[in-house]
Design a protein around this motif. Structure first.
Motif, mmCIF file in Angstrom:
data_model
loop_
_atom_site.group_PDB
_atom_site.id
_atom_site.type_symbol
_atom_site.label_atom_id
_atom_site.label_comp_id
_atom_site.label_asym_id
_atom_site.label_seq_id
_atom_site.Cartn_x
_atom_site.Cartn_y
_atom_site.Cartn_z
ATOM 1 N N ASP A 11 37.018 34.172 123.545
ATOM 2 C CA ASP A 11 36.843 33.073 122.598
ATOM 3 C C ASP A 11 36.803 31.733 123.325
ATOM 4 O O ASP A 11 36.015 30.851 122.980
ATOM 5 C CB ASP A 11 37.978 33.065 121.570
ATOM 6 C CG ASP A 11 37.858 34.205 120.568
ATOM 7 O OD1 ASP A 11 36.732 34.722 120.394
ATOM 8 O OD2 ASP A 11 38.889 34.576 119.968
ATOM 9 N N ASP A 34 29.956 31.953 115.471
ATOM 10 C CA ASP A 34 30.975 32.241 114.470
ATOM 11 C C ASP A 34 32.057 31.159 114.484
ATOM 12 O O ASP A 34 32.061 30.252 115.318
ATOM 13 C CB ASP A 34 31.584 33.628 114.700
ATOM 14 C CG ASP A 34 32.095 33.819 116.122
ATOM 15 O OD1 ASP A 34 32.534 32.827 116.730
ATOM 16 O OD2 ASP A 34 32.053 34.962 116.626
ATOM 17 N N ARG A 35 32.999 31.281 113.557
ATOM 18 C CA ARG A 35 34.026 30.255 113.412
ATOM 19 C C ARG A 35 34.940 30.148 114.632
ATOM 20 O O ARG A 35 35.261 29.039 115.070
ATOM 21 C CB ARG A 35 34.867 30.517 112.154
ATOM 22 C CG ARG A 35 34.083 30.557 110.869
ATOM 23 C CD ARG A 35 33.577 29.195 110.458
ATOM 24 N NE ARG A 35 34.591 28.390 109.800
ATOM 25 C CZ ARG A 35 34.364 27.191 109.279
ATOM 26 N NH1 ARG A 35 33.154 26.658 109.356
ATOM 27 N NH2 ARG A 35 35.328 26.508 108.695
ATOM 28 N N PRO A 36 35.380 31.263 115.243
ATOM 29 C CA PRO A 36 36.214 31.123 116.446
ATOM 30 C C PRO A 36 35.498 30.396 117.580
ATOM 31 O O PRO A 36 36.105 29.565 118.269
ATOM 32 C CB PRO A 36 36.527 32.575 116.827
ATOM 33 C CG PRO A 36 36.443 33.326 115.536
ATOM 34 C CD PRO A 36 35.326 32.676 114.781
ATOM 35 N N ALA A 38 33.046 28.198 117.217
ATOM 36 C CA ALA A 38 32.922 26.800 116.796
ATOM 37 C C ALA A 38 34.247 26.069 116.947
ATOM 38 O O ALA A 38 34.276 24.903 117.368
ATOM 39 C CB ALA A 38 32.444 26.731 115.347
ATOM 40 N N ARG A 39 35.353 26.748 116.635
ATOM 41 C CA ARG A 39 36.673 26.133 116.784
ATOM 42 C C ARG A 39 36.929 25.790 118.250
ATOM 43 O O ARG A 39 37.333 24.667 118.580
ATOM 44 C CB ARG A 39 37.753 27.077 116.274
ATOM 45 C CG ARG A 39 39.175 26.530 116.368
ATOM 46 C CD ARG A 39 40.192 27.564 115.885
ATOM 47 N NE ARG A 39 39.859 28.011 114.548
ATOM 48 C CZ ARG A 39 39.494 29.267 114.238
ATOM 49 N NH1 ARG A 39 39.415 30.187 115.193
ATOM 50 N NH2 ARG A 39 39.200 29.595 113.013
ATOM 51 N N ALA A 167 36.268 17.612 112.711
ATOM 52 C CA ALA A 167 36.092 19.034 112.400
ATOM 53 C C ALA A 167 37.407 19.700 111.999
ATOM 54 O O ALA A 167 37.482 20.922 111.939
ATOM 55 C CB ALA A 167 35.490 19.757 113.601
ATOM 56 N N ARG A 168 38.425 18.892 111.722
ATOM 57 C CA ARG A 168 39.729 19.467 111.400
ATOM 58 C C ARG A 168 39.726 20.133 110.017
ATOM 59 O O ARG A 168 38.862 19.870 109.167
ATOM 60 C CB ARG A 168 40.805 18.384 111.436
ATOM 61 C CG ARG A 168 40.690 17.337 110.346
ATOM 62 C CD ARG A 168 41.755 16.265 110.510
ATOM 63 N NE ARG A 168 41.718 15.266 109.460
ATOM 64 C CZ ARG A 168 41.010 14.150 109.496
ATOM 65 N NH1 ARG A 168 40.263 13.889 110.560
ATOM 66 N NH2 ARG A 168 41.023 13.312 108.481
ATOM 67 N N ALA A 169 40.702 20.990 109.833
ATOM 68 C CA ALA A 169 40.844 21.691 108.563
ATOM 69 C C ALA A 169 41.036 20.686 107.430
ATOM 70 O O ALA A 169 41.732 19.680 107.582
ATOM 71 C CB ALA A 169 42.044 22.639 108.631
ATOM 72 N N VAL A 183 30.728 23.733 111.804
ATOM 73 C CA VAL A 183 31.946 23.252 112.466
ATOM 74 C C VAL A 183 32.940 22.585 111.506
ATOM 75 O O VAL A 183 34.072 22.310 111.904
ATOM 76 C CB VAL A 183 31.608 22.260 113.603
ATOM 77 C CG1 VAL A 183 30.702 22.924 114.634
ATOM 78 C CG2 VAL A 183 30.945 21.003 113.059
ATOM 79 N N VAL A 186 36.950 23.720 111.083
ATOM 80 C CA VAL A 186 37.288 24.841 111.962
ATOM 81 C C VAL A 186 38.509 24.574 112.835
ATOM 82 O O VAL A 186 39.146 25.511 113.325
ATOM 83 C CB VAL A 186 36.094 25.232 112.871
ATOM 84 C CG1 VAL A 186 34.924 25.704 112.047
ATOM 85 C CG2 VAL A 186 35.699 24.082 113.780
ATOM 86 N N VAL A 187 38.848 23.299 113.058
ATOM 87 C CA VAL A 187 39.925 22.970 114.000
ATOM 88 C C VAL A 187 41.247 22.815 113.248
ATOM 89 O O VAL A 187 41.346 21.987 112.335
ATOM 90 C CB VAL A 187 39.611 21.665 114.760
ATOM 91 C CG1 VAL A 187 40.764 21.301 115.693
ATOM 92 C CG2 VAL A 187 38.318 21.810 115.544
#
Length: 266
Positions: A11, A34-36, A38-39, A167-169, A183, A186-187
């Motif tokens: 990752d 995928d999301r991981p 992008a994170r 890009a934070r949650a 993105v 995702v963070v």
């Protein structure tokens, strides 16, 4: 509910690929969207910014060494990030300005932003932002070569840090497709804050090499840049219903310009 899995070395590698493959023109192939990935990519965004920053500062210092004036060095320093990102962030800034300046409902504004042409608001914004960046860099180089180089590095890294924070949650995407949707959110907030503290500490330490006043100025530059980026993020989120790839570009250029202006003071 099962606990989220910890990031694997794979990752992390794909996160680096994502960061450099999407935020620079370097020939890095992005094999996972995928999301991981992008994170990891958004957490690594400041590292991509550091590579761009060193190239930008190096171009300016080389021209100064060859006898060019501070204005010429400033133009080169401002041009390198644009070249190394294919003008992606500047294009996003112009599109965001057109969307905000249109005064139309969110759906219509998003459609305006997606058009390939640049409207008057975008042109005016680009002109003044680039003028501000070049003027600030020229003044910083006039103070000292090292101050100019520091300004270039801090600005480019902080600009990408602003993307990490954007890009934070909890920050939604305005569209279901596109880079913004890939993105957005995702963070994790703790990860975004840790990245911010790391960049703040690094900028302060780099400034300390030029004296305590420059160290304080570098810290203020990072904080002011993030504050300006956050204001734009919140305004765009309210105006468009979330973020887009263009908004991310606008946030990066806003943060970079703010940091450069602060570091040109004193």
């Amino acid at each position: 509910m099962s606990a989220p899995s910890r990031p694997s070395p794979s990752d992390a590698l794909h996160g680096l690929r994502f960061a450099f493959g999407t935020l620079t023109v370097l020939p890095v192939r992005v094999s996972r969207w995928d999301r991981p990935a992008a994170r990891g990519g958004m957490l690594c965004a400041p590292l991509a910014g550091l590579v761009v920053a060193l190239a930008a500062a190096g171009a300016g210092l080389l021209l100064l060494f060859l006898g060019a004036g501070t204005l010429t060095a400033a133009v080169a320093t401002a041009a390198v990030p644009a070249v190394l990102t294919r003008g992606l962030h500047l294009d996003g800034l112009a599109d965001t300005a057109d969307g905000l300046g249109s005064g139309k409902p969110a759906e219509d504004a998003l459609r305006i932003m997606k058009q390939s042409d640049i409207g008057p608001f975008g042109v005016i914004t680009l002109v003044f932002v680039l003028l501000a960046q070049v003027a600030a860099l020229s003044h910083a180089y006039g103070h000292s070569w090292s101050r100019g180089a520091l300004a270039a590095v801090v600005a480019a890294v902080t600009a990408r840090l602003a993307l990490t924070l954007a890009a934070r949650a909890g920050v939604p995407a305005a569209r279901p497709e596109g880079l913004g949707a890939a993105v957005a959110g995702v963070v994790p907030v703790p990860g975004a804050l840790a990245a911010a503290l790391a960049v703040l500490a690094a900028a302060t330490a780099a400034g300390a090499a030029l004296g305590p006043r420059t160290a304080a100025l570098a810290a203020v530059a990072v904080l002011a840049a993030l504050a300006a980026a956050e204001l734009l993020l919140r305004h765009c989120s309210r105006r468009f219903g979330g973020v887009t790839g263009d908004v991310f570009g606008g946030i990066a250029e806003t943060a970079a310009t703010t940091a450069l202006v602060v570091l040109s003071l004193g």
